[in-house]
Motif scaffolding. Structure first.
Motif, short mmCIF file in Angstrom:
data_model
loop_
_atom_site.label_atom_id
_atom_site.label_comp_id
_atom_site.label_asym_id
_atom_site.label_seq_id
_atom_site.Cartn_x
_atom_site.Cartn_y
_atom_site.Cartn_z
N GLN A 21 115.01 29.30 -29.95
CA GLN A 21 113.85 28.68 -29.30
C GLN A 21 112.60 28.71 -30.18
N MET A 22 112.74 29.16 -31.42
CA MET A 22 111.60 29.18 -32.33
C MET A 22 111.34 27.78 -32.92
N LYS A 23 110.10 27.52 -33.25
CA LYS A 23 109.72 26.25 -33.87
C LYS A 23 110.25 26.18 -35.32
N PRO A 24 110.39 24.98 -35.87
CA PRO A 24 110.79 24.88 -37.29
C PRO A 24 109.79 25.59 -38.20
N LYS A 25 110.31 26.18 -39.26
CA LYS A 25 109.52 26.89 -40.27
C LYS A 25 108.60 27.94 -39.65
N SER A 26 109.13 28.65 -38.68
CA SER A 26 108.34 29.71 -38.03
C SER A 26 108.97 31.07 -38.28
N ILE A 27 108.13 32.08 -38.20
CA ILE A 27 108.54 33.46 -38.44
C ILE A 27 108.02 34.30 -37.28
N ALA A 28 108.81 35.26 -36.85
CA ALA A 28 108.41 36.14 -35.74
C ALA A 28 108.48 37.59 -36.20
N VAL A 29 107.49 38.37 -35.79
CA VAL A 29 107.40 39.77 -36.21
C VAL A 29 107.28 40.67 -34.98
N PHE A 30 108.01 41.78 -35.01
CA PHE A 30 108.01 42.74 -33.90
C PHE A 30 107.82 44.14 -34.47
N ASN A 31 106.80 44.83 -33.98
CA ASN A 31 106.46 46.16 -34.48
C ASN A 31 106.89 47.25 -33.50
N ALA A 32 107.25 48.38 -34.05
CA ALA A 32 107.53 49.56 -33.22
C ALA A 32 106.25 50.03 -32.55
N ASN A 33 106.40 50.81 -31.50
CA ASN A 33 105.25 51.45 -30.87
C ASN A 33 104.69 52.55 -31.76
N ASP A 34 103.45 52.89 -31.51
CA ASP A 34 102.86 54.08 -32.13
C ASP A 34 103.41 55.34 -31.47
N ILE A 35 103.23 56.44 -32.17
CA ILE A 35 103.38 57.76 -31.54
C ILE A 35 101.98 58.17 -31.12
N THR A 130 104.30 28.70 -39.12
CA THR A 130 103.89 29.28 -37.84
C THR A 130 104.36 30.72 -37.77
N ILE A 131 103.53 31.59 -37.20
CA ILE A 131 103.94 32.98 -36.97
C ILE A 131 103.83 33.30 -35.49
N TYR A 132 104.91 33.88 -34.96
CA TYR A 132 104.95 34.32 -33.56
C TYR A 132 104.44 35.75 -33.46
N PHE A 133 103.40 35.95 -32.63
CA PHE A 133 102.89 37.29 -32.36
C PHE A 133 103.45 37.77 -31.02
N TYR A 165 99.51 29.91 -35.10
CA TYR A 165 99.96 31.06 -34.33
C TYR A 165 100.69 30.61 -33.07
N ALA A 166 101.72 31.37 -32.69
CA ALA A 166 102.47 31.09 -31.47
C ALA A 166 102.75 32.42 -30.77
N LYS A 167 103.26 32.33 -29.53
CA LYS A 167 103.50 33.53 -28.72
C LYS A 167 105.00 33.76 -28.53
N SER A 168 105.43 34.98 -28.80
CA SER A 168 106.81 35.35 -28.54
C SER A 168 107.10 35.52 -27.06
N ASN A 169 106.05 35.88 -26.30
CA ASN A 169 106.27 36.29 -24.92
C ASN A 169 106.96 35.27 -24.03
N PRO A 170 106.58 33.97 -24.08
CA PRO A 170 107.28 33.02 -23.20
C PRO A 170 108.79 32.97 -23.45
N ILE A 171 109.19 33.13 -24.71
CA ILE A 171 110.62 33.16 -25.01
C ILE A 171 111.25 34.43 -24.44
N LEU A 172 110.59 35.56 -24.65
CA LEU A 172 111.12 36.84 -24.17
C LEU A 172 111.18 36.88 -22.65
N GLN A 173 110.17 36.31 -21.98
CA GLN A 173 110.20 36.28 -20.51
C GLN A 173 111.45 35.57 -20.02
N LYS A 174 111.82 34.52 -20.71
CA LYS A 174 112.97 33.73 -20.29
C LYS A 174 114.29 34.43 -20.58
#
Length: 430
Positions: A21-35, A130-133, A165-174
């Motif tokens: 479901q990502m757009k063409p030529k887009s990259i998505a990044v996911f970070n771990a939580n802090d301690i 495009t980068i997904y936040f 910029y794009a949002k990861s959340n709508p994809i994750l919600q689905k």
């Protein structure tokens, strides 16, 4: 980790669903939580960001996942960055993921040390448009702390201002709302652990015990069955404490004649279960307590039957309100005038049942999942009606976790946890 290893095929499937479901030529990044620090050299126990875990299975701090389906180099379509370990870390903190172990856990072939992130990421961003936040857009979120993800977004916007910029959340919600079979199996394990805790407590409770002693019994049983503990802060509310919806003190004595509302459950492998049961301290319901209990149970059972593909969440809650109104009339808590003169924005039943009936459950207790579109098979919801009567000194809530099926009644993951009043009494008096 206490839990048994999860087959990486689950995380491979999850990534495929997201990348599709990502757009063409887009990259998505996911970070771990802090301690998170709590003062001096103390920290809270680490909890992995659930989106990162959902997509990688990596359950370790200082981890970053990058997804780039259109990467020119095929090895960079999926990349996982993990903290490089050494002898000092091994002695003080224990074993960390090696590159080989990270691949085994995640199914991702390209693993870099975190120290290489800036260099590799710059190279990938020269190819991306495009980068997904991964912003938190849950309908209940009220986060005040700046997260590792937040800091990354600020840094990225500063260093790469020409990107879209794009949002990861709508994809994750689905996609997170519809569970894979492996996820349902893990959630069943969490519910089974909860069952063991509840049955242990049914033989423990008696007049004179304290709420915190009950909490300790649950925690003992949960941890000895490979759970980290409670999936959320436990509510053990005796007597009138049950009429405080988020009662967390758990410090009162349980008295003869009172009821105890227990809203608590085990986590397993980062997945939640969510159970509420209400039991009599002395092992026997009074006639009035039993009448209210059975009314709540009838609403729960009827509400459960409504959780089928095509149901709209908002309309479902309106229908549950009608069911509850009928029960409250039967109990004498409302009369016809109350209903006829009610405020449509706050119906009469809300005086005694003021919260919602169902929410998604999964990696979060209040999980991601679509709420404005029709329900689908393999979504997992709680069902938790309640009646709260401060003037009578008790409140009753009952809650199970159920899986929506393609056809027929939902599948109850808590089907083996006693819930009928006579079952509760039998367990407590056996």
């Amino acid at each position: 980790m206490k839990y048994h290893p999860i087959d990486s095929k689950l995380f491979v499937k999850n990534r495929k669903k997201f990348m599709a479901q990502m757009k063409p030529k887009s990259i998505a990044v996911f970070n771990a939580n802090d301690i998170y620090p709590i003062g001096a050299d103390s920290t809270l126990p680490f909890e992995q960001d659930r989106d990162l875990f959902y997509l990688s299975g990596a359950d370790q701090e200082e981890t970053i996942l990058v997804l780039f389906p259109d990467a020119l180099d095929p090895k960079h379509k999926e990349v996982l960055f993990v903290r490089e370990t050494n002898a000092h870390i091994a002695i003080w903190e224990g074993e960390k993921l090696t590159k080989e172990a990270a691949t085994k856990v995640s199914g991702i072939q390209t693993i870099y040390w975190l120290t290489d992130f800036d260099k590799v990421f710059f190279d990938l961003m020269t190819e991306a448009e495009t980068i997904y936040f991964n912003t938190n857009e849950h309908y209940r979120q009220a986060v005040e702390t700046q997260t590792r993800e937040d800091r990354f977004v600020i840094k990225c916007k500063k260093e790469y201002p020409a990107h879209t910029y794009a949002k990861s959340n709508p994809i994750l919600q689905k996609i997170r709302g519809v569970k894979e079979p492996e996820e349902i199996e893990i959630m069943q394990t969490a519910c089974d652990i909860t069952e063991k805790g509840f049955k242990r407590v049914l033989g423990f409770v008696k007049p004179g015990v304290f709420e915190y002693e009950i909490e300790a019994e649950f925690l003992h049983e949960f941890v000895r069955n490979r759970s980290k503990g409670f999936a959320y802060s436990p509510i053990i509310a005796s007597g009138n404490n049950a009429n405080v919806l988020h009662y967390l003190e758990n410090n009162k004595e349980c008295k003869d004649g009172d009821l105890i509302l227990m809203d608590l459950a085990a986590e397993y492998a980062n997945y939640s279960s969510d159970m509420t049961r209400t039991i009599p301290v002395n092992g026997r319901f009074t006639q009035r307590q039993r009448a209210v209990y059975d009314a709540v149970l009838r609403v729960k059972d009827m509400a459960t039957s409504m959780l089928v593909p095509g149901t709209l969440w908002a309309e479902y809650h309106k229908e549950v309100g009608k069911l509850m109104t009928a029960e409250l009339l039967g109990l004498g808590l409302l009369d016809k005038a109350d209903v006829q003169n009610e405020n449509p924005d706050w119906p009469a039943y809300k005086k005694y049942f003021m919260h919602g009936t169902s929410h998604h459950i999964g990696l979060n207790t209040h999980d991601y999942g679509a709420l404005k579109t029709p329900m689908e098979a393999n979504m997992v919801f709680t069902v938790e009606p309640g009646i709260y009567i401060p003037e009578e000194g008790f409140g009753i809530r009952l809650e199970d976790d159920v899986v929506i099926k393609e056809s027929g009644a939902p599948f109850n993951l808590m089907r083996n946890i006693p819930i009928l009043a006579e079952e509760i009494e039998e367990w407590m008096n056996s």
